[in-house]
Write a protein that holds these residues in place. Structure first.
Motif, PDB file in Angstrom:
ATOM      1  N   ILE A 133       0.721  -1.271  -0.059  1.00  8.39           N
ATOM      2  CA  ILE A 133      -0.311  -0.077   0.081  1.00  8.39           C
ATOM      3  C   ILE A 133       0.718   1.091   0.072  1.00  8.39           C
ATOM      4  CG2 ILE A 133      -1.777   1.254   1.271  1.00  8.39           C
ATOM      5  CD1 ILE A 133      -2.574  -1.285   2.614  1.00  8.39           C
ATOM      6  N   ASP A 134       0.866   1.938  -0.899  1.00 14.68           N
ATOM      7  CA  ASP A 134       1.789   3.183  -1.146  1.00 14.68           C
ATOM      8  C   ASP A 134       0.802   4.364  -1.021  1.00 14.68           C
ATOM      9  OD1 ASP A 134       4.194   1.984  -2.178  1.00 14.68           O
ATOM     10  OD2 ASP A 134       3.217   1.546  -3.811  1.00 14.68           O
ATOM     11  N   VAL A 135       1.313   5.275  -0.055  1.00 13.54           N
ATOM     12  CA  VAL A 135       0.717   6.327   0.138  1.00 13.54           C
ATOM     13  C   VAL A 135       1.471   7.647   0.011  1.00 13.54           C
ATOM     14  CG1 VAL A 135      -0.529   7.781   2.327  1.00 13.54           C
ATOM     15  CG2 VAL A 135      -0.528   5.383   2.244  1.00 13.54           C
ATOM     16  N   SER A 142       1.638  26.013   1.853  1.00 15.84           N
ATOM     17  CA  SER A 142       2.434  25.735   3.078  1.00 15.84           C
ATOM     18  C   SER A 142       1.487  25.317   4.277  1.00 15.84           C
ATOM     19  CB  SER A 142       2.768  27.144   3.433  1.00 15.84           C
ATOM     20  OG  SER A 142       1.831  28.011   3.571  1.00 15.84           O
ATOM     21  N   VAL A 143       0.324  25.128   3.820  1.00 18.73           N
ATOM     22  CA  VAL A 143      -0.876  24.580   4.881  1.00 18.73           C
ATOM     23  C   VAL A 143      -1.701  23.641   4.531  1.00 18.73           C
ATOM     24  CG1 VAL A 143      -0.709  26.722   6.286  1.00 18.73           C
ATOM     25  CG2 VAL A 143      -2.403  26.585   4.464  1.00 18.73           C
ATOM     26  N   THR A 144      -1.859  23.153   3.372  1.00 21.25           N
ATOM     27  CA  THR A 144      -2.884  22.404   2.709  1.00 21.25           C
ATOM     28  C   THR A 144      -2.030  21.140   1.948  1.00 21.25           C
ATOM     29  OG1 THR A 144      -3.201  23.590   0.776  1.00 21.25           O
ATOM     30  CG2 THR A 144      -4.827  24.008   2.775  1.00 21.25           C
ATOM     31  N   SER A 145      -2.589  19.985   2.099  1.00 19.36           N
ATOM     32  CA  SER A 145      -2.091  19.031   1.260  1.00 19.36           C
ATOM     33  C   SER A 145      -3.229  17.885   0.856  1.00 19.36           C
ATOM     34  CB  SER A 145      -1.090  18.068   2.202  1.00 19.36           C
ATOM     35  OG  SER A 145      -1.420  17.704   3.440  1.00 19.36           O
ATOM     36  N   GLU A 146      -2.697  17.049   0.063  1.00 20.75           N
ATOM     37  CA  GLU A 146      -3.883  16.135  -0.405  1.00 20.75           C
ATOM     38  C   GLU A 146      -3.228  14.743  -0.347  1.00 20.75           C
ATOM     39  OE1 GLU A 146      -5.708  16.439  -3.965  1.00 20.75           O
ATOM     40  OE2 GLU A 146      -6.646  18.425  -3.570  1.00 20.75           O
ATOM     41  N   THR A 147      -3.722  13.667   0.242  1.00 22.84           N
ATOM     42  CA  THR A 147      -3.176  12.342   0.185  1.00 22.84           C
ATOM     43  C   THR A 147      -3.995  11.338  -0.335  1.00 22.84           C
ATOM     44  OG1 THR A 147      -2.594  12.715   2.813  1.00 22.84           O
ATOM     45  CG2 THR A 147      -2.565  10.269   2.123  1.00 22.84           C
ATOM     46  N   TYR A 148      -3.162  10.375  -1.139  1.00 18.83           N
ATOM     47  CA  TYR A 148      -3.564   9.469  -2.132  1.00 18.83           C
ATOM     48  C   TYR A 148      -2.834   8.241  -1.643  1.00 18.83           C
ATOM     49  CZ  TYR A 148      -4.505  13.758  -4.829  1.00 18.83           C
ATOM     50  OH  TYR A 148      -4.782  14.698  -5.257  1.00 18.83           O
ATOM     51  N   GLN A 237      -0.979   1.374  10.184  1.00 18.05           N
ATOM     52  CA  GLN A 237      -1.965   1.437   9.451  1.00 18.05           C
ATOM     53  C   GLN A 237      -2.047   2.669   8.556  1.00 18.05           C
ATOM     54  OE1 GLN A 237      -4.617  -0.865   9.353  1.00 18.05           O
ATOM     55  NE2 GLN A 237      -4.280  -1.981  11.033  1.00 18.05           N
ATOM     56  N   PRO A 238      -2.295   2.663   7.406  1.00 15.41           N
ATOM     57  CA  PRO A 238      -2.431   3.778   6.296  1.00 15.41           C
ATOM     58  C   PRO A 238      -3.479   4.908   6.818  1.00 15.41           C
ATOM     59  CG  PRO A 238      -3.257   1.682   5.330  1.00 15.41           C
ATOM     60  CD  PRO A 238      -2.754   1.160   6.753  1.00 15.41           C
ATOM     61  N   PRO A 239      -3.467   5.979   6.306  1.00 13.29           N
ATOM     62  CA  PRO A 239      -4.408   7.116   6.700  1.00 13.29           C
ATOM     63  C   PRO A 239      -5.679   6.526   5.776  1.00 13.29           C
ATOM     64  CG  PRO A 239      -2.833   7.963   5.121  1.00 13.29           C
ATOM     65  CD  PRO A 239      -2.197   6.660   5.707  1.00 13.29           C
ATOM     66  N   LYS A 240      -6.865   6.590   6.922  1.00 16.29           N
ATOM     67  CA  LYS A 240      -8.209   6.207   6.309  1.00 16.29           C
ATOM     68  C   LYS A 240      -8.744   7.477   5.497  1.00 16.29           C
ATOM     69  CE  LYS A 240      -9.216   3.564  10.329  1.00 16.29           C
ATOM     70  NZ  LYS A 240     -10.071   3.497  11.463  1.00 16.29           N
ATOM     71  N   ASP A 241      -8.318   8.749   5.256  1.00 17.07           N
ATOM     72  CA  ASP A 241      -8.893   9.627   4.573  1.00 17.07           C
ATOM     73  C   ASP A 241      -8.360   9.573   3.219  1.00 17.07           C
ATOM     74  OD1 ASP A 241      -6.473  10.505   5.713  1.00 17.07           O
ATOM     75  OD2 ASP A 241      -7.155  12.504   5.934  1.00 17.07           O
ATOM     76  N   ALA A 242      -7.399   8.883   2.999  1.00 22.16           N
ATOM     77  CA  ALA A 242      -6.518   8.841   1.640  1.00 22.16           C
ATOM     78  C   ALA A 242      -7.398   8.493   0.499  1.00 22.16           C
ATOM     79  CB  ALA A 242      -5.234   7.904   1.428  1.00 22.16           C
ATOM     80  N   LYS A 243      -7.335   9.198  -0.693  1.00 21.21           N
ATOM     81  CA  LYS A 243      -8.071   8.885  -2.050  1.00 21.21           C
ATOM     82  C   LYS A 243      -7.425   7.874  -2.544  1.00 21.21           C
ATOM     83  CE  LYS A 243      -9.639  11.165  -6.054  1.00 21.21           C
ATOM     84  NZ  LYS A 243      -9.313  12.492  -6.877  1.00 21.21           N
ATOM     85  N   ASN A 244      -8.447   6.963  -2.936  1.00 20.54           N
ATOM     86  CA  ASN A 244      -7.649   5.860  -3.767  1.00 20.54           C
ATOM     87  C   ASN A 244      -7.636   6.139  -5.336  1.00 20.54           C
ATOM     88  OD1 ASN A 244      -7.826   3.363  -2.085  1.00 20.54           O
ATOM     89  ND2 ASN A 244      -9.838   3.903  -1.649  1.00 20.54           N
ATOM     90  N   ILE A 245      -6.275   5.793  -5.770  1.00 22.67           N
ATOM     91  CA  ILE A 245      -6.072   5.996  -7.226  1.00 22.67           C
ATOM     92  C   ILE A 245      -5.171   4.893  -7.590  1.00 22.67           C
ATOM     93  CG2 ILE A 245      -5.856   8.493  -7.011  1.00 22.67           C
ATOM     94  CD1 ILE A 245      -2.946   8.334  -6.930  1.00 22.67           C
TER      95      ILE A 245
END
Length: 275
Positions: A133-135, A142-148, A237-245
């Motif tokens: 599982i790659d994250v 500087s303050v916002t990010s997105e996780t996949y 555990q990988p983050p639960k809010d990550a977007k699946n791609i």
């Protein structure tokens, strides 16, 4: 007496559940070395080679690092001692090291600067199902990010060949094997005394067992310590809010991010012999 024994085991089970830990938990520490791929570095459109007139000062030949596999139950996570980045020396006025030109800070000490990529990579493992599982966390500002996140089976070596030799590594009996990756031959030492399958070089995962040492002409990993210790299950555990791609989409994002990062790093590095 029987009731006392049952109560003892029940108490132990409750304690394990309460703190989110499992007896099958611990950490493997590897010392790693990898030659830097010069073909991925460009200076004025040309390959940046050590010793060249326009090569950045202090350009290393190899990269050394510590890598760990932290595991708990059926999950695991890779950790490294540092994120990939770049460090170089730069004069206070932006010239070369210590100042290359009159008036550019030649009498003032140079300072070190570090640049980090615009994203963070993490790798988790579902050990029970042999899934990787790659994250990828991408910085937007500087303050916002997105996780996949993307999932794929653990890759296995296609030409794995066992050799009738054993040796002790980090206290475990290991078996020898050879395998090929990108036309390069690797020597592998793996143990079947741990209850899962893993390799620090993903493409060279054994059919069964944990690789504790692996080496080729360009890279090497060796386990210096294997410790069985309490690890919270939430830590692997990988983050639960990550977007699946898809894996392909993630690789495209990573390649673009690294290309942009290398370009900015090359532009910011001082040049040797610049007037």
């Amino acid at each position: 007496m029987k009731q006392l024994i049952l109560a003892f085991f029940a108490a132990g089970f409750c304690a394990t559940t309460l703190y989110g830990q499992t007896p099958n938990a611990g950490k493997i520490t590897y010392e790693g070395m990898r030659q830097i791929d010069r073909s991925q570095m460009r200076m004025n459109g040309q390959e940046a080679r050590p010793g060249a007139a326009d090569a950045p000062e202090g350009m290393p030949e190899v990269m050394s690092f510590t890598q760990k596999l932290v595991f708990s139950g059926t999950m695991a996570k890779e950790e490294r001692d540092r994120q990939p980045g770049g460090m170089f020396r730069r004069s206070p006025d932006g010239g070369g090291p210590g100042g290359d030109r009159p008036g550019d800070g030649a009498n003032r000490p140079a300072r070190s600067m570090r640049m980090t990529p615009p994203f963070e990579q993490q790798t988790f493992f579902d050990l029970a199902n042999r899934q990787r599982i790659d994250v990828l966390t991408v910085k937007k500002d500087s303050v916002t990010s997105e996780t996949y996140r993307s999932e794929k089976p653990m890759p296995a070596a296609t030409d794995w060949a066992s050799v009738d030799k054993t040796r002790k590594i980090a206290g475990y009996t290991c078996h020898k094997a050879t395998a090929t990756r990108r036309k390069e031959t690797y020597t592998v030492w793996y143990t079947t005394d741990l209850p899962f399958t893993y390799s620090p070089v993903a493409d060279l995962t054994p059919p069964k067992g944990v690789v504790l040492q692996i080496e080729s002409d360009s890279e090497s990993f060796k386990a210096t310590n294997v410790s069985m210790e309490a690890v919270a299950e939430t830590a692997v555990q990988p983050p639960k809010d990550a977007k699946n791609i898809s894996s392909e989409e993630m690789e495209q994002m990573r390649r673009k991010g690294m290309a942009d990062f290398r370009q900015k790093m090359m532009q910011a590095m001082p040049m040797q012999g610049r007037n």
